[in-house]
Design a protein around this motif. Structure first.
Motif, PDB file in Angstrom:
ATOM      1  N   LEU A  83       0.840  -1.212   0.000  1.00  0.00           N
ATOM      2  CA  LEU A  83       0.000   0.000   0.000  1.00  0.00           C
ATOM      3  C   LEU A  83       0.871   1.257   0.000  1.00  0.00           C
ATOM      4  O   LEU A  83       0.592   2.221  -0.712  1.00  0.00           O
ATOM      5  CB  LEU A  83      -0.958  -0.005   1.200  1.00  0.00           C
ATOM      6  N   VAL A  84       1.956   1.219   0.774  1.00  0.00           N
ATOM      7  CA  VAL A  84       2.888   2.364   0.804  1.00  0.00           C
ATOM      8  C   VAL A  84       3.511   2.566  -0.580  1.00  0.00           C
ATOM      9  O   VAL A  84       3.616   3.690  -1.078  1.00  0.00           O
ATOM     10  CB  VAL A  84       3.995   2.133   1.867  1.00  0.00           C
ATOM     11  N   LYS A  85       3.905   1.468  -1.219  1.00  0.00           N
ATOM     12  CA  LYS A  85       4.540   1.582  -2.535  1.00  0.00           C
ATOM     13  C   LYS A  85       3.574   2.135  -3.588  1.00  0.00           C
ATOM     14  O   LYS A  85       3.966   2.937  -4.437  1.00  0.00           O
ATOM     15  CB  LYS A  85       5.107   0.233  -2.966  1.00  0.00           C
ATOM     16  N   HIS A  86       2.323   1.703  -3.510  1.00  0.00           N
ATOM     17  CA  HIS A  86       1.335   2.245  -4.461  1.00  0.00           C
ATOM     18  C   HIS A  86       1.121   3.733  -4.215  1.00  0.00           C
ATOM     19  O   HIS A  86       0.985   4.514  -5.154  1.00  0.00           O
ATOM     20  CB  HIS A  86       0.015   1.479  -4.360  1.00  0.00           C
ATOM     21  N   GLU A  87       1.115   4.126  -2.953  1.00  0.00           N
ATOM     22  CA  GLU A  87       0.951   5.536  -2.592  1.00  0.00           C
ATOM     23  C   GLU A  87       2.118   6.360  -3.172  1.00  0.00           C
ATOM     24  O   GLU A  87       1.908   7.431  -3.755  1.00  0.00           O
ATOM     25  CB  GLU A  87       0.919   5.631  -1.055  1.00  0.00           C
ATOM     26  N   ARG A  88       3.325   5.843  -3.029  1.00  0.00           N
ATOM     27  CA  ARG A  88       4.507   6.540  -3.559  1.00  0.00           C
ATOM     28  C   ARG A  88       4.447   6.671  -5.075  1.00  0.00           C
ATOM     29  O   ARG A  88       4.735   7.718  -5.637  1.00  0.00           O
ATOM     30  CB  ARG A  88       5.777   5.755  -3.188  1.00  0.00           C
ATOM     31  N   ARG A  89       4.088   5.561  -5.720  1.00  0.00           N
ATOM     32  CA  ARG A  89       4.029   5.590  -7.185  1.00  0.00           C
ATOM     33  C   ARG A  89       2.944   6.559  -7.650  1.00  0.00           C
ATOM     34  O   ARG A  89       3.121   7.277  -8.627  1.00  0.00           O
ATOM     35  CB  ARG A  89       3.752   4.179  -7.710  1.00  0.00           C
ATOM     36  N   LYS A  90       1.846   6.613  -6.917  1.00  0.00           N
ATOM     37  CA  LYS A  90       0.759   7.538  -7.257  1.00  0.00           C
ATOM     38  C   LYS A  90       1.273   8.981  -7.212  1.00  0.00           C
ATOM     39  O   LYS A  90       1.011   9.763  -8.128  1.00  0.00           O
ATOM     40  CB  LYS A  90      -0.402   7.354  -6.265  1.00  0.00           C
ATOM     41  N   SER A 113      -0.002  11.492 -21.781  1.00  0.00           N
ATOM     42  CA  SER A 113      -0.779  10.266 -21.998  1.00  0.00           C
ATOM     43  C   SER A 113      -0.239   9.185 -21.064  1.00  0.00           C
ATOM     44  O   SER A 113       0.870   9.302 -20.524  1.00  0.00           O
ATOM     45  CB  SER A 113      -0.650   9.809 -23.450  1.00  0.00           C
ATOM     46  N   GLY A 114      -1.020   8.128 -20.919  1.00  0.00           N
ATOM     47  CA  GLY A 114      -0.573   6.990 -20.113  1.00  0.00           C
ATOM     48  C   GLY A 114       0.757   6.451 -20.603  1.00  0.00           C
ATOM     49  O   GLY A 114       1.639   6.098 -19.811  1.00  0.00           O
ATOM     50  N   TYR A 115       0.916   6.388 -21.924  1.00  0.00           N
ATOM     51  CA  TYR A 115       2.160   5.866 -22.504  1.00  0.00           C
ATOM     52  C   TYR A 115       3.329   6.783 -22.179  1.00  0.00           C
ATOM     53  O   TYR A 115       4.425   6.311 -21.836  1.00  0.00           O
ATOM     54  CB  TYR A 115       1.983   5.722 -24.013  1.00  0.00           C
ATOM     55  N   GLU A 116       3.105   8.100 -22.259  1.00  0.00           N
ATOM     56  CA  GLU A 116       4.187   9.036 -21.962  1.00  0.00           C
ATOM     57  C   GLU A 116       4.609   8.935 -20.485  1.00  0.00           C
ATOM     58  O   GLU A 116       5.794   9.019 -20.169  1.00  0.00           O
ATOM     59  CB  GLU A 116       3.761  10.465 -22.306  1.00  0.00           C
ATOM     60  N   ILE A 117       3.637   8.728 -19.634  1.00  0.00           N
ATOM     61  CA  ILE A 117       3.964   8.556 -18.212  1.00  0.00           C
ATOM     62  C   ILE A 117       4.772   7.268 -18.016  1.00  0.00           C
ATOM     63  O   ILE A 117       5.800   7.244 -17.326  1.00  0.00           O
ATOM     64  CB  ILE A 117       2.678   8.532 -17.353  1.00  0.00           C
ATOM     65  N   ALA A 118       4.329   6.204 -18.665  1.00  0.00           N
ATOM     66  CA  ALA A 118       5.031   4.913 -18.539  1.00  0.00           C
ATOM     67  C   ALA A 118       6.464   5.036 -19.043  1.00  0.00           C
ATOM     68  O   ALA A 118       7.401   4.519 -18.426  1.00  0.00           O
ATOM     69  CB  ALA A 118       4.278   3.823 -19.305  1.00  0.00           C
ATOM     70  N   GLN A 119       6.647   5.731 -20.152  1.00  0.00           N
ATOM     71  CA  GLN A 119       8.002   5.921 -20.690  1.00  0.00           C
ATOM     72  C   GLN A 119       8.878   6.726 -19.737  1.00  0.00           C
ATOM     73  O   GLN A 119      10.051   6.420 -19.558  1.00  0.00           O
ATOM     74  CB  GLN A 119       7.941   6.645 -22.032  1.00  0.00           C
ATOM     75  N   ALA A 120       8.271   7.755 -19.127  1.00  0.00           N
ATOM     76  CA  ALA A 120       9.034   8.588 -18.194  1.00  0.00           C
ATOM     77  C   ALA A 120       9.498   7.764 -16.991  1.00  0.00           C
ATOM     78  O   ALA A 120      10.568   7.998 -16.432  1.00  0.00           O
ATOM     79  CB  ALA A 120       8.186   9.775 -17.740  1.00  0.00           C
ATOM     80  N   ILE A 121       8.702   6.781 -16.600  1.00  0.00           N
ATOM     81  CA  ILE A 121       9.061   5.972 -15.425  1.00  0.00           C
ATOM     82  C   ILE A 121       9.943   4.781 -15.805  1.00  0.00           C
ATOM     83  O   ILE A 121      10.933   4.499 -15.131  1.00  0.00           O
ATOM     84  CB  ILE A 121       7.789   5.466 -14.699  1.00  0.00           C
ATOM     85  N   TRP A 122       9.577   4.079 -16.865  1.00  0.00           N
ATOM     86  CA  TRP A 122      10.231   2.797 -17.151  1.00  0.00           C
ATOM     87  C   TRP A 122      11.081   2.783 -18.422  1.00  0.00           C
ATOM     88  O   TRP A 122      11.661   1.750 -18.730  1.00  0.00           O
ATOM     89  CB  TRP A 122       9.180   1.681 -17.227  1.00  0.00           C
ATOM     90  N   GLY A 123      11.116   3.872 -19.171  1.00  0.00           N
ATOM     91  CA  GLY A 123      11.920   3.890 -20.397  1.00  0.00           C
ATOM     92  C   GLY A 123      11.479   2.811 -21.363  1.00  0.00           C
ATOM     93  O   GLY A 123      10.284   2.652 -21.626  1.00  0.00           O
ATOM     94  N   VAL A 135       0.115   2.498 -14.790  1.00  0.00           N
ATOM     95  CA  VAL A 135      -0.100   3.942 -14.865  1.00  0.00           C
ATOM     96  C   VAL A 135      -1.585   4.266 -14.732  1.00  0.00           C
ATOM     97  O   VAL A 135      -1.984   5.123 -13.927  1.00  0.00           O
ATOM     98  CB  VAL A 135       0.451   4.518 -16.193  1.00  0.00           C
ATOM     99  N   ILE A 136      -2.419   3.586 -15.515  1.00  0.00           N
ATOM    100  CA  ILE A 136      -3.854   3.877 -15.483  1.00  0.00           C
ATOM    101  C   ILE A 136      -4.406   3.609 -14.086  1.00  0.00           C
ATOM    102  O   ILE A 136      -5.225   4.375 -13.572  1.00  0.00           O
ATOM    103  CB  ILE A 136      -4.614   3.041 -16.547  1.00  0.00           C
ATOM    104  N   GLY A 137      -3.941   2.538 -13.455  1.00  0.00           N
ATOM    105  CA  GLY A 137      -4.406   2.210 -12.104  1.00  0.00           C
ATOM    106  C   GLY A 137      -4.152   3.343 -11.130  1.00  0.00           C
ATOM    107  O   GLY A 137      -5.038   3.728 -10.361  1.00  0.00           O
ATOM    108  N   HIS A 138      -2.949   3.888 -11.173  1.00  0.00           N
ATOM    109  CA  HIS A 138      -2.615   4.983 -10.246  1.00  0.00           C
ATOM    110  C   HIS A 138      -3.309   6.274 -10.654  1.00  0.00           C
ATOM    111  O   HIS A 138      -3.732   7.047  -9.796  1.00  0.00           O
ATOM    112  CB  HIS A 138      -1.098   5.152 -10.158  1.00  0.00           C
ATOM    113  N   ALA A 139      -3.443   6.493 -11.971  1.00  0.00           N
ATOM    114  CA  ALA A 139      -4.174   7.682 -12.434  1.00  0.00           C
ATOM    115  C   ALA A 139      -5.641   7.604 -12.005  1.00  0.00           C
ATOM    116  O   ALA A 139      -6.239   8.629 -11.645  1.00  0.00           O
ATOM    117  CB  ALA A 139      -4.050   7.815 -13.953  1.00  0.00           C
ATOM    118  N   ASP A 140      -6.213   6.391 -12.017  1.00  0.00           N
ATOM    119  CA  ASP A 140      -7.593   6.218 -11.527  1.00  0.00           C
ATOM    120  C   ASP A 140      -7.718   6.709 -10.083  1.00  0.00           C
ATOM    121  O   ASP A 140      -8.696   7.369  -9.723  1.00  0.00           O
ATOM    122  CB  ASP A 140      -8.019   4.745 -11.574  1.00  0.00           C
ATOM    123  N   LEU A 141      -6.736   6.357  -9.257  1.00  0.00           N
ATOM    124  CA  LEU A 141      -6.763   6.801  -7.854  1.00  0.00           C
ATOM    125  C   LEU A 141      -6.779   8.327  -7.799  1.00  0.00           C
ATOM    126  O   LEU A 141      -7.543   8.928  -7.024  1.00  0.00           O
ATOM    127  CB  LEU A 141      -5.535   6.280  -7.094  1.00  0.00           C
TER     128      LEU A 141
END
Ligand SMILES: [Zn+2]
Length: 335
Positions: free
Chosen positions: A263-270, A283-293, A307-313
Protein backbone atom coordinates in the motif's frame (compact mmCIF):
# COMPACT_ATOMS: atom_id res chain seq x y z
CA UNK A 1 6.12 -18.23 20.64
CA UNK A 2 7.86 -19.67 17.62
CA UNK A 3 8.16 -17.63 14.48
CA UNK A 4 6.77 -19.34 11.45
CA UNK A 5 9.08 -19.40 8.41
CA UNK A 6 7.91 -19.92 4.82
CA UNK A 7 9.39 -23.45 4.96
CA UNK A 8 7.58 -24.10 8.22
CA UNK A 9 4.39 -22.80 6.65
CA UNK A 10 4.69 -25.30 3.80
CA UNK A 11 5.22 -28.10 6.34
CA UNK A 12 2.20 -27.03 8.32
CA UNK A 13 0.09 -26.84 5.18
CA UNK A 14 1.27 -30.34 4.25
CA UNK A 15 0.31 -31.63 7.72
CA UNK A 16 -3.13 -30.18 6.98
CA UNK A 17 -3.21 -32.14 3.72
CA UNK A 18 -2.42 -29.18 1.46
CA UNK A 19 0.51 -29.95 -0.81
CA UNK A 20 2.16 -27.44 -3.12
CA UNK A 21 2.78 -28.73 -6.64
CA UNK A 22 5.11 -26.53 -8.69
CA UNK A 23 4.19 -26.74 -12.35
CA UNK A 24 6.33 -25.23 -15.16
CA UNK A 25 4.99 -22.46 -17.39
CA UNK A 26 6.46 -20.84 -20.52
CA UNK A 27 5.94 -17.40 -18.97
CA UNK A 28 8.39 -14.98 -17.35
CA UNK A 29 6.77 -15.61 -13.97
CA UNK A 30 8.26 -19.12 -13.87
CA UNK A 31 6.52 -22.01 -12.16
CA UNK A 32 2.94 -21.78 -10.96
CA UNK A 33 1.85 -23.21 -7.61
CA UNK A 34 -1.06 -25.61 -7.71
CA UNK A 35 -2.28 -27.13 -4.45
CA UNK A 36 -3.34 -30.71 -3.95
CA UNK A 37 -5.90 -31.03 -1.20
CA UNK A 38 -5.79 -34.57 0.21
CA UNK A 39 -9.34 -34.69 1.42
CA UNK A 40 -12.68 -35.87 0.12
CA UNK A 41 -13.27 -34.89 -2.58
CA UNK A 42 -9.63 -35.19 -3.69
CA UNK A 43 -9.04 -31.67 -4.96
CA UNK A 44 -6.59 -29.81 -7.15
CA UNK A 45 -6.54 -26.04 -6.80
CA UNK A 46 -5.40 -24.66 -10.18
CA UNK A 47 -3.92 -26.86 -12.88
CA UNK A 48 -0.94 -25.20 -14.57
CA UNK A 49 -0.85 -24.27 -18.27
CA UNK A 50 -1.90 -26.45 -21.17
CA UNK A 51 1.38 -28.09 -22.18
CA UNK A 52 2.82 -31.58 -22.32
CA UNK A 53 5.59 -30.56 -19.95
CA UNK A 54 3.13 -29.21 -17.39
CA UNK A 55 0.99 -32.35 -17.67
CA UNK A 56 4.03 -34.61 -17.24
CA UNK A 57 5.16 -32.78 -14.15
CA UNK A 58 1.69 -32.68 -12.68
CA UNK A 59 1.37 -36.43 -13.19
CA UNK A 60 4.80 -37.00 -11.64
CA UNK A 61 4.10 -34.83 -8.61
CA UNK A 62 0.68 -36.43 -8.05
CA UNK A 63 2.29 -39.88 -8.30
CA UNK A 64 4.83 -38.96 -5.62
CA UNK A 65 1.84 -38.58 -3.31
CA UNK A 66 0.24 -41.81 -4.50
CA UNK A 67 -2.39 -40.29 -6.79
CA UNK A 68 -3.08 -40.15 -10.49
CA UNK A 69 -4.98 -37.63 -12.56
CA UNK A 70 -7.89 -40.07 -12.78
CA UNK A 71 -8.31 -39.84 -8.99
CA UNK A 72 -9.10 -36.12 -8.99
CA UNK A 73 -12.67 -35.42 -7.90
CA UNK A 74 -12.73 -31.63 -7.79
CA UNK A 75 -10.74 -28.94 -9.57
CA UNK A 76 -10.92 -25.45 -8.11
CA UNK A 77 -9.93 -22.47 -10.25
CA UNK A 78 -8.64 -19.34 -8.54
CA UNK A 79 -8.86 -17.01 -11.55
CA UNK A 80 -9.03 -16.68 -15.30
CA UNK A 81 -5.32 -16.57 -16.19
CA UNK A 82 -4.03 -19.34 -18.44
CA UNK A 83 -0.99 -20.28 -16.37
CA UNK A 84 -3.48 -21.36 -13.67
CA UNK A 85 -6.16 -23.17 -15.65
CA UNK A 86 -4.78 -24.37 -19.00
CA UNK A 87 -4.89 -28.08 -18.16
CA UNK A 88 -8.42 -28.10 -16.80
CA UNK A 89 -10.12 -29.54 -19.88
CA UNK A 90 -7.65 -32.43 -20.17
CA UNK A 91 -7.83 -33.19 -16.45
CA UNK A 92 -11.64 -33.26 -16.54
CA UNK A 93 -11.59 -35.59 -19.56
CA UNK A 94 -9.43 -38.05 -17.63
CA UNK A 95 -10.98 -37.76 -14.20
CA UNK A 96 -14.55 -36.55 -14.65
CA UNK A 97 -13.80 -34.10 -11.84
CA UNK A 98 -16.20 -31.32 -10.94
CA UNK A 99 -14.93 -27.80 -11.65
CA UNK A 100 -15.52 -25.06 -9.10
CA UNK A 101 -14.91 -21.35 -9.71
CA UNK A 102 -16.46 -18.05 -8.81
CA UNK A 103 -19.85 -18.08 -10.55
CA UNK A 104 -19.59 -14.61 -12.08
CA UNK A 105 -16.68 -15.86 -14.21
CA UNK A 106 -18.32 -19.11 -15.40
CA UNK A 107 -19.59 -17.83 -18.73
CA UNK A 108 -16.25 -16.26 -19.60
CA UNK A 109 -14.37 -19.44 -18.67
CA UNK A 110 -16.70 -21.54 -20.83
CA UNK A 111 -16.07 -19.36 -23.89
CA UNK A 112 -12.31 -19.19 -23.60
CA UNK A 113 -11.34 -18.67 -27.27
CA UNK A 114 -13.90 -15.97 -28.06
CA UNK A 115 -13.25 -14.37 -24.71
CA UNK A 116 -9.48 -14.27 -25.21
CA UNK A 117 -9.98 -12.70 -28.64
CA UNK A 118 -12.31 -10.05 -27.18
CA UNK A 119 -9.87 -9.37 -24.35
CA UNK A 120 -7.03 -8.86 -26.85
CA UNK A 121 -9.19 -6.50 -28.94
CA UNK A 122 -10.04 -4.58 -25.79
CA UNK A 123 -6.34 -4.37 -24.85
CA UNK A 124 -5.37 -3.04 -28.29
CA UNK A 125 -8.04 -0.32 -28.14
CA UNK A 126 -6.97 0.60 -24.61
CA UNK A 127 -3.33 0.86 -25.67
CA UNK A 128 -4.12 2.99 -28.75
CA UNK A 129 -6.38 5.34 -26.75
CA UNK A 130 -3.60 5.83 -24.22
CA UNK A 131 -0.98 6.78 -26.77
CA UNK A 132 0.83 3.50 -27.39
CA UNK A 133 2.03 3.36 -31.02
CA UNK A 134 -0.06 1.03 -33.17
CA UNK A 135 2.90 -1.16 -34.16
CA UNK A 136 3.59 -1.84 -30.47
CA UNK A 137 -0.09 -2.53 -29.71
CA UNK A 138 -0.49 -4.95 -32.62
CA UNK A 139 2.82 -6.69 -31.88
CA UNK A 140 1.62 -7.35 -28.33
CA UNK A 141 -1.69 -8.66 -29.65
CA UNK A 142 0.32 -11.13 -31.74
CA UNK A 143 2.29 -12.25 -28.69
CA UNK A 144 -0.89 -12.73 -26.71
CA UNK A 145 -2.46 -14.78 -29.53
CA UNK A 146 0.62 -16.98 -29.71
CA UNK A 147 0.23 -17.81 -26.01
CA UNK A 148 -3.43 -18.73 -26.29
CA UNK A 149 -2.67 -22.41 -26.85
CA UNK A 150 -1.51 -22.62 -23.23
CA UNK A 151 -5.04 -21.85 -22.13
CA UNK A 152 -8.24 -23.85 -22.22
CA UNK A 153 -11.94 -23.45 -21.80
CA UNK A 154 -13.42 -24.56 -18.50
CA UNK A 155 -16.94 -25.81 -17.90
CA UNK A 156 -17.70 -24.73 -14.35
CA UNK A 157 -20.01 -27.37 -12.86
CA UNK A 158 -19.87 -25.87 -9.39
CA UNK A 159 -20.31 -22.08 -9.59
CA UNK A 160 -19.43 -20.45 -6.28
CA UNK A 161 -20.99 -17.37 -4.71
CA UNK A 162 -18.81 -14.83 -2.91
CA UNK A 163 -18.64 -15.99 0.71
CA UNK A 164 -19.90 -19.50 -0.01
CA UNK A 165 -18.55 -22.38 2.06
CA UNK A 166 -17.14 -25.37 0.21
CA UNK A 167 -17.41 -28.42 2.46
CA UNK A 168 -14.87 -31.24 2.48
CA UNK A 169 -14.66 -34.27 4.76
CA UNK A 170 -11.93 -32.71 6.92
CA UNK A 171 -12.37 -28.97 6.40
CA UNK A 172 -14.43 -26.11 5.10
CA UNK A 173 -13.04 -23.54 2.69
CA UNK A 174 -14.81 -20.25 2.28
CA UNK A 175 -14.63 -18.82 -1.26
CA UNK A 176 -14.05 -15.06 -1.22
CA UNK A 177 -14.05 -12.93 -4.35
CA UNK A 178 -10.99 -10.64 -4.27
CA UNK A 179 -10.77 -9.02 -7.72
CA UNK A 180 -7.93 -6.73 -8.76
CA UNK A 181 -5.09 -8.76 -10.24
CA UNK A 182 -7.83 -10.16 -12.47
CA UNK A 183 -11.62 -9.65 -12.28
CA UNK A 184 -12.16 -13.27 -11.17
CA UNK A 185 -9.56 -13.60 -8.39
CA UNK A 186 -10.93 -15.83 -5.66
CA UNK A 187 -9.24 -16.80 -2.41
CA UNK A 188 -10.08 -19.81 -0.24
CA UNK A 189 -10.13 -19.41 3.52
CA UNK A 190 -9.68 -22.20 6.03
CA UNK A 191 -10.77 -20.33 9.18
CA UNK A 192 -10.08 -23.26 11.49
CA UNK A 193 -6.43 -23.58 10.43
CA UNK A 194 -6.02 -19.89 9.54
CA UNK A 195 -4.69 -20.81 6.13
CA UNK A 196 -5.59 -18.66 3.13
CA UNK A 197 -5.10 -20.06 -0.36
CA UNK A 198 -4.69 -16.78 -2.20
CA UNK A 199 -3.22 -17.58 -5.64
CA UNK A 200 -2.13 -14.39 -7.40
CA UNK A 201 -4.05 -12.07 -5.09
CA UNK A 202 -0.93 -11.89 -2.92
CA UNK A 203 2.57 -12.99 -3.91
CA UNK A 204 5.60 -12.59 -1.63
CA UNK A 205 8.34 -11.80 -4.15
CA UNK A 206 6.41 -9.75 -6.73
CA UNK A 207 3.70 -7.13 -6.53
CA UNK A 208 0.66 -8.65 -8.29
CA UNK A 209 -0.08 -6.68 -11.44
CA UNK A 210 -3.54 -5.14 -11.35
CA UNK A 211 -4.16 -5.71 -15.05
CA UNK A 212 -6.81 -3.58 -16.70
CA UNK A 213 -9.49 -5.92 -18.04
CA UNK A 214 -13.05 -6.11 -19.25
CA UNK A 215 -15.51 -6.42 -16.36
CA UNK A 216 -17.00 -9.91 -15.90
CA UNK A 217 -20.56 -8.60 -16.29
CA UNK A 218 -19.89 -7.71 -19.92
CA UNK A 219 -20.30 -3.96 -19.47
CA UNK A 220 -18.14 -1.97 -21.90
CA UNK A 221 -16.33 0.14 -19.29
CA UNK A 222 -12.86 -1.02 -18.31
CA UNK A 223 -12.19 -2.03 -14.70
CA UNK A 224 -10.44 0.28 -12.27
CA UNK A 225 -8.14 -2.61 -11.53
CA UNK A 226 -5.83 -0.99 -8.98
CA UNK A 227 -8.67 0.74 -7.12
CA UNK A 228 -10.42 -2.63 -6.88
CA UNK A 229 -7.21 -4.41 -5.96
CA UNK A 230 -6.48 -2.03 -3.08
CA UNK A 231 -10.02 -2.59 -1.73
CA UNK A 232 -9.45 -6.35 -1.97
CA UNK A 233 -6.07 -6.14 -0.21
CA UNK A 234 -7.64 -4.13 2.63
CA UNK A 235 -10.20 -6.89 3.15
CA UNK A 236 -7.51 -9.56 3.20
CA UNK A 237 -5.46 -7.46 5.60
CA UNK A 238 -8.23 -7.80 8.21
CA UNK A 239 -8.17 -11.60 8.10
CA UNK A 240 -6.44 -13.46 10.95
CA UNK A 241 -4.42 -15.58 8.51
CA UNK A 242 -1.25 -17.27 9.72
CA UNK A 243 -0.31 -18.74 6.37
CA UNK A 244 -1.04 -17.38 2.92
CA UNK A 245 -0.35 -19.80 0.08
CA UNK A 246 0.39 -18.01 -3.20
CA UNK A 247 0.08 -18.84 -6.87
CA UNK A 248 3.79 -18.24 -7.38
CA UNK A 249 6.76 -18.50 -5.02
CA UNK A 250 6.86 -19.08 -1.28
CA UNK A 251 4.15 -18.88 1.38
CA UNK A 252 3.53 -15.56 3.15
CA UNK A 253 3.65 -15.64 6.96
CA UNK A 254 3.19 -11.91 7.59
CA UNK A 255 0.46 -10.82 5.21
CA UNK A 256 -0.38 -7.65 7.16
CA UNK A 257 3.21 -6.35 6.86
CA UNK A 258 3.34 -7.35 3.20
CA UNK A 259 0.05 -5.61 2.39
CA UNK A 260 1.08 -2.48 4.32
CA UNK A 261 4.31 -2.40 2.34
CA UNK A 262 2.44 -2.77 -0.96
CA UNK A 263 0.00 0.00 0.00
CA UNK A 264 2.89 2.36 0.80
CA UNK A 265 4.54 1.58 -2.54
CA UNK A 266 1.33 2.25 -4.46
CA UNK A 267 0.95 5.54 -2.59
CA UNK A 268 4.51 6.54 -3.56
CA UNK A 269 4.03 5.59 -7.18
CA UNK A 270 0.76 7.54 -7.26
CA UNK A 271 2.54 10.69 -6.05
CA UNK A 272 5.33 10.17 -8.57
CA UNK A 273 2.77 9.95 -11.37
CA UNK A 274 0.98 13.02 -10.02
CA UNK A 275 4.31 14.89 -10.20
CA UNK A 276 4.75 13.92 -13.86
CA UNK A 277 1.21 15.04 -14.71
CA UNK A 278 1.72 18.31 -12.80
CA UNK A 279 4.79 19.06 -14.97
CA UNK A 280 2.74 18.77 -18.15
CA UNK A 281 -0.31 16.88 -19.42
CA UNK A 282 0.74 13.40 -20.52
CA UNK A 283 -0.78 10.27 -22.00
CA UNK A 284 -0.57 6.99 -20.11
CA UNK A 285 2.16 5.87 -22.50
CA UNK A 286 4.19 9.04 -21.96
CA UNK A 287 3.96 8.56 -18.21
CA UNK A 288 5.03 4.91 -18.54
CA UNK A 289 8.00 5.92 -20.69
CA UNK A 290 9.03 8.59 -18.19
CA UNK A 291 9.06 5.97 -15.42
CA UNK A 292 10.23 2.80 -17.15
CA UNK A 293 11.92 3.89 -20.40
CA UNK A 294 12.13 1.04 -22.89
CA UNK A 295 10.25 -1.38 -20.61
CA UNK A 296 7.19 0.76 -21.42
CA UNK A 297 7.54 -0.57 -24.98
CA UNK A 298 8.38 -4.25 -24.37
CA UNK A 299 5.90 -4.53 -21.50
CA UNK A 300 3.49 -1.92 -22.82
CA UNK A 301 0.25 -3.38 -21.48
CA UNK A 302 1.65 -4.18 -18.05
CA UNK A 303 3.19 -0.75 -17.53
CA UNK A 304 0.12 1.00 -18.97
CA UNK A 305 -2.06 -0.93 -16.51
CA UNK A 306 0.15 0.34 -13.68
CA UNK A 307 -0.10 3.94 -14.86
CA UNK A 308 -3.85 3.88 -15.48
CA UNK A 309 -4.41 2.21 -12.10
CA UNK A 310 -2.62 4.98 -10.25
CA UNK A 311 -4.17 7.68 -12.43
CA UNK A 312 -7.59 6.22 -11.53
CA UNK A 313 -6.76 6.80 -7.85
CA UNK A 314 -5.84 10.43 -8.65
CA UNK A 315 -8.99 10.94 -10.75
CA UNK A 316 -11.13 9.49 -7.93
CA UNK A 317 -9.45 11.90 -5.51
CA UNK A 318 -10.31 14.78 -7.84
CA UNK A 319 -6.66 15.76 -8.34
CA UNK A 320 -6.36 14.70 -11.97
CA UNK A 321 -8.74 14.57 -14.92
CA UNK A 322 -8.74 12.83 -18.27
CA UNK A 323 -8.76 14.99 -21.37
CA UNK A 324 -9.77 13.25 -24.58
CA UNK A 325 -8.79 14.88 -27.88
CA UNK A 326 -10.77 12.27 -29.77
CA UNK A 327 -7.73 10.11 -30.42
CA UNK A 328 -5.64 9.96 -27.27
CA UNK A 329 -6.54 10.38 -23.61
CA UNK A 330 -4.19 12.60 -21.63
CA UNK A 331 -4.08 13.29 -17.92
CA UNK A 332 -3.86 16.81 -16.53
CA UNK A 333 -4.16 18.25 -13.04
CA UNK A 334 -7.64 19.28 -11.95
CA UNK A 335 -8.67 22.36 -10.02
ZN1 LIG B 1 -2.67 -14.46 -12.63
Amino acid sequence: MSVLTPEGALERAAEAGIHRLRIPTPFAVGRVNCYLLEDRPLTLIDTGPNSGKALDELQGQLKERGHSIDDLELIVLTHQHIDHLGLVEILVEHSGAEVAAIGVAAERLANFSEDAESEDEFAVQLMLRNGIPSEVAFALQGVSRSFRGWGSKAEVTRPLADGEDVAFRDRTLQALHRPGHSPSDTVFWDAERRILIAADHLIAHISSNPLIARPLDGSPERTQALVTYIESMRKTREMPAEIVLSGHGEPIVDHVALIDDRLVKHERRKEKIYGLIAEQPRSGYEIAQAIWGNVAVTQAFLTLSEVIGHADLLVNEGRVREVDDGEVIRYETAG
